[in-house]
Design an enzyme around this catalytic site. Sequence first.
Site, short mmCIF file in Angstrom:
data_model
loop_
_atom_site.label_atom_id
_atom_site.label_comp_id
_atom_site.label_asym_id
_atom_site.label_seq_id
_atom_site.Cartn_x
_atom_site.Cartn_y
_atom_site.Cartn_z
N ALA A 8 2.08 1.78 -3.48
CA ALA A 8 1.00 2.28 -4.34
C ALA A 8 0.74 3.76 -4.11
CB ALA A 8 -0.27 1.46 -4.10
N GLU A 9 0.62 4.17 -2.84
CA GLU A 9 0.35 5.58 -2.56
C GLU A 9 1.52 6.47 -2.96
OE1 GLU A 9 -0.96 8.61 1.02
OE2 GLU A 9 -1.63 6.52 1.11
N THR A 10 2.72 5.96 -2.83
CA THR A 10 3.89 6.73 -3.25
C THR A 10 3.84 7.01 -4.75
OG1 THR A 10 5.26 5.87 -1.46
CG2 THR A 10 6.41 6.70 -3.41
N VAL A 39 0.84 -1.20 0.00
CA VAL A 39 0.00 0.00 0.00
C VAL A 39 0.88 1.26 0.00
CG1 VAL A 39 -1.72 1.32 1.32
CG2 VAL A 39 -1.96 -1.16 1.04
N SER A 44 1.12 9.56 -5.48
CA SER A 44 1.49 10.89 -4.99
C SER A 44 2.53 11.55 -5.89
CB SER A 44 2.01 10.80 -3.56
OG SER A 44 0.98 10.37 -2.70
#
Length: 130
Positions: free
Chosen positions: A48-50, A45, A53
């Site tokens: 993925a968020e990195t 996760v 962003s």
Amino acid sequence: MAHQTLMEALHMNIRRQSTELVSVEMPVTGSVKQPMGFLHGGATVSLAETAASIGGMQYVDPSSQAIVGIEINCNHLQAKKDGIVTAEATPIHIGKKTMVWNINVVDEDNQLIAISRCTLGIINTNPKED
């Protein structure tokens, strides 16, 4: 950008960066595994968020705006014990205050490991201008 961040701690590397696709890879090492020896869902996760962003930052003015995560979901589809996983983030919606990104996490054989969707918020970094 990655110095003394989670990216550095988890050994993430940006492989491709455009407004239409961001690709960030992470080696599956002991630092990203859960106690049973598999890739930790939280690390997946984070990857993925990195990626989302980094993609989102390309749509804002970094001198006065920043990207923050609002919501993320992730379906873990396949276990991984070693190798490299890569998050491939593509934009679904780019708005004035929010963005939505789709992220596929694949391994070095292009096998789908996880799918994720991330909603990002666009914030003003100069609060006096709000």
